[in-house]
Design a protein around this motif. Structure first.
Motif, PDB file in Angstrom:
ATOM      1  N   LEU A  75     -17.924  56.811  59.827  1.00 19.73           N
ATOM      2  CA  LEU A  75     -18.069  56.669  58.437  1.00 19.73           C
ATOM      3  C   LEU A  75     -19.410  57.569  57.885  1.00 19.73           C
ATOM      4  CD1 LEU A  75     -17.858  52.732  58.875  1.00 19.73           C
ATOM      5  CD2 LEU A  75     -16.304  54.266  57.601  1.00 19.73           C
ATOM      6  N   SER A  76     -20.269  57.759  58.927  1.00 14.30           N
ATOM      7  CA  SER A  76     -21.448  58.756  58.676  1.00 14.30           C
ATOM      8  C   SER A  76     -20.939  59.907  58.081  1.00 14.30           C
ATOM      9  CB  SER A  76     -22.405  58.744  59.741  1.00 14.30           C
ATOM     10  OG  SER A  76     -22.796  57.319  60.086  1.00 14.30           O
ATOM     11  N   LEU A  77     -19.899  60.499  58.725  1.00 23.19           N
ATOM     12  CA  LEU A  77     -19.268  61.857  58.300  1.00 23.19           C
ATOM     13  C   LEU A  77     -18.768  61.841  56.973  1.00 23.19           C
ATOM     14  CD1 LEU A  77     -17.276  62.912  61.434  1.00 23.19           C
ATOM     15  CD2 LEU A  77     -19.436  64.033  60.602  1.00 23.19           C
ATOM     16  N   MET A  78     -18.254  60.577  56.399  1.00 22.21           N
ATOM     17  CA  MET A  78     -18.133  60.326  55.071  1.00 22.21           C
ATOM     18  C   MET A  78     -19.096  60.084  54.116  1.00 22.21           C
ATOM     19  SD  MET A  78     -14.814  57.799  55.881  1.00 22.21           S
ATOM     20  CE  MET A  78     -13.976  57.946  54.330  1.00 22.21           C
ATOM     21  N   GLY A  79     -20.078  60.100  54.558  1.00 24.78           N
ATOM     22  CA  GLY A  79     -21.390  60.032  53.740  1.00 24.78           C
ATOM     23  C   GLY A  79     -22.007  58.759  53.802  1.00 24.78           C
ATOM     24  N   ALA A  80     -21.567  57.714  54.748  1.00 25.74           N
ATOM     25  CA  ALA A  80     -22.276  56.476  54.861  1.00 25.74           C
ATOM     26  C   ALA A  80     -23.452  56.548  55.371  1.00 25.74           C
ATOM     27  CB  ALA A  80     -21.187  55.444  55.665  1.00 25.74           C
ATOM     28  N   ARG A  81     -24.434  55.485  55.236  1.00 25.56           N
ATOM     29  CA  ARG A  81     -25.744  55.609  55.592  1.00 25.56           C
ATOM     30  C   ARG A  81     -25.894  54.071  56.634  1.00 25.56           C
ATOM     31  NH1 ARG A  81     -29.462  55.060  51.240  1.00 25.56           N
ATOM     32  NH2 ARG A  81     -30.939  55.031  52.880  1.00 25.56           N
ATOM     33  N   ILE A  82     -25.618  54.406  58.134  1.00 21.90           N
ATOM     34  CA  ILE A  82     -25.533  53.232  58.927  1.00 21.90           C
ATOM     35  C   ILE A  82     -26.483  53.411  60.052  1.00 21.90           C
ATOM     36  CG2 ILE A  82     -23.986  51.685  60.289  1.00 21.90           C
ATOM     37  CD1 ILE A  82     -21.732  52.834  58.591  1.00 21.90           C
ATOM     38  N   VAL A  83     -27.364  52.407  60.237  1.00 18.39           N
ATOM     39  CA  VAL A  83     -28.137  52.515  61.482  1.00 18.39           C
ATOM     40  C   VAL A  83     -28.069  51.433  62.191  1.00 18.39           C
ATOM     41  CG1 VAL A  83     -29.897  54.148  60.358  1.00 18.39           C
ATOM     42  CG2 VAL A  83     -30.065  51.588  60.292  1.00 18.39           C
ATOM     43  N   GLY A  84     -28.160  51.561  63.781  1.00 15.22           N
ATOM     44  CA  GLY A  84     -28.048  50.571  64.854  1.00 15.22           C
ATOM     45  C   GLY A  84     -28.871  50.635  65.748  1.00 15.22           C
ATOM     46  N   ARG A  85     -28.942  49.857  66.522  1.00 13.04           N
ATOM     47  CA  ARG A  85     -29.833  49.890  67.798  1.00 13.04           C
ATOM     48  C   ARG A  85     -29.473  50.972  68.865  1.00 13.04           C
ATOM     49  NH1 ARG A  85     -29.326  47.043  72.588  1.00 13.04           N
ATOM     50  NH2 ARG A  85     -27.509  46.161  71.800  1.00 13.04           N
TER      51      ARG A  85
END
Ligand code: S3P
Length: 435
Positions: free
Chosen positions: A132-142
């Motif tokens: 999803l990040s490769l598509m440009g999403a901004r996701i952060v997780g532990r």
């Protein structure tokens, strides 16, 4: 709490109605929440995992009205009609809820934070965050964007379509990417090493969205809006039917009918393996309902023999390995499972759990080997105390092992509420009938 299950003398006989399919129930609620007209869902799986999805879509602004436990109406506000939730979304024990919703939420213009139970917090999420990040999403997780809690923030610009080669076959990851792909610029293609369950593709079709399939690749184009069907009828869950398929196969004198079981070919690996082991069952009244194949399954006890199964069939029976291990234990000869590394990242490490607990009930019967295990069929089975690891599929498999073997005292049995709340009532019901 502990549950005692006695050895079952005499065969299982009669009809067992199977609860609605878990994967299809999740998707029916999620996709309806992205439509703009009411969808009536019948034979919905009223179990904790799917109720986690219901709670999440409600928090995201969809309307949900239960007409009964298994029938509900879900009304969304269109593909762009979700709203920012007021609190943290809790996916509970459900990987499907979390991973699919991450795909839906990555393209939204608001922020969402997810949490889950102890098991879900240990499960790998980089497999979804990364594509999803490769598509440009901004996701952060532990833990370096690998685990819950996870925050999905608004992307800087519209997501971009892409071609993504998945390292492991996973319907949850594939679905998350396809769902994000509906909102992306350009087309999105997901390529799997082997075909995983295709409920997302089939249900999207029912919502007027076409995906193209070529070998193990699926492509989706940007979507303007969904056209929800008026009704979705969920077929029975073959993963729940699996416990009775194996129980009836290995308990002598059994003859049971399981009406309305989903037999989508991407889910019927269990039937292929049981057939190969010599199981005696037949599919009756084969039909299609809402784009999904269904049938009544009649199963009778038979003498099973060992087999081998590997990576290619794994996605078609991934959730059935613990109960197939029970079939293998009561079969003649060895069963060799390979290419099953994904079992290590389910609700618990199921390769380890099967090895530990089966060996308590039948010492020396299971050897874990790398990404698989060998089950030595025909080893003596005694009564023992075992634990479920709070994993619904381990609990039900161990209960059937006890019923077919010499009884079992099962620790933490309650987790069956995740996918099959009526499971013990049905099992106990066979005892009542005998009295
Ligand atoms: C599911 C996919 C499978 C399966 C899970 C349900 C789904 O997980 O084990 O119970 O509904 O898409 P993976 O995608 O991780 O293989």
């Amino acid at each position: 709490m502990k549950k005692e299950i006695q050895r079952f003398h005499g065969g299982l006989r009669g009809e067992i109605s199977i609860p609605g399919d878990k994967s299809i129930s999740h998707r029916s609620v999620m996709f309806s929440a992205l439509g703009d007209a009411p969808v009536r869902i019948t034979n919905f799986l009223h179990a904790q995992d799917c109720l986690s999805t219901v709670a999440c879509v409600k928090a995201l602004g969809a309307e949900v009205e239960f007409l009964s436990d298994t029938e509900l109406i879900v009304t969304g506000h269109g593909l762009h009609g979700l709203k920012e939730p007021e609190g943290i979304l809790d996916a509970g024990n459900s990987g499907t809820t979390l991973r699919l919703l991450m795909g839906v939420l990555a393209p939204q213009s608001f922020l969402t934070t997810f949490t889950g139970d102890a098991s879900l917090c240990r499960r790998p999420m980089a497999r979804v965050i990364k594509p999803l990040s490769l598509m440009g999403a901004r996701i952060v997780g532990r833990g370096g964007n690998r685990f819950l809690p996870i925050t999905v923030a608004p992307a800087e610009k519209k997501l971009s379509g892409m071609v993504y080669d998945m390292p492991v076959a996973s319907a949850q990851v594939k679905s998350a990417i396809l769902l994000a792909g509906m909102y992306a610029e350009g087309e999105t293609t997901v390529v799997e090493p082997f075909a995983s369950r295709d409920h997302t593709e089939r249900m999207l079709e029912a919502f007027g969205v076409r995906t193209q399939k070529k070998g193990f690749a699926v492509t989706i184009h940007p979507v303007e809006e969904l056209h929800p069907p008026k009704e979705i009828e969920v077929p029975g869950d073959i993963s729940s039917a699996a416990y009775w398929l194996v129980a009836a196969s290995v308990i002598p004198g059994s003859d049971i009918l399981l009406p309305n079981v989903g037999v989508n070919p991407t889910r019927t690996g269990i039937l292929d393996v049981l057939k190969d082991m010599g199981a005696d069952f037949e599919l009756l009244h084969q039909r299609t309902s809402g784009g999904e194949a269904a049938a009544d399954i009649r199963v009778r006890s038979s003498k099973l023999h060992g087999t081998s199964l590997g990576a290619e069939i794994m996605p078609r029976l991934i959730d059935e390995i613990p109960i197939l291990a029970v079939a293998a234990l009561f079969a003649e000869g060895d069963t060799v499972v390979t290419g099953a590394g994904e079992l290590r990242v389910k609700e618990t490490d199921r390769l380890q759990a099967v090895t530990n607990e089966f060996n308590k009930l039948s010492p020396g019967s299971v050897e874990a080997a790398g990404d698989g295990m060998v089950i030595h069929g025909g080893c003596p089975v005694k009564k023992a105390e075992v634990i479920s690891y709070d994993d619904h599929r381990m609990a039900m498999s161990l209960a059937i092992l006890g019923a077919a073997g010499n009884g079992v005292l099962l620790g933490n049995p309650e987790c069956v509420h995740i996918s099959y709340p009526e499971f013990y009532d049905i099992l106990d019901g066979f005892w009542e009938e005998k009295r």
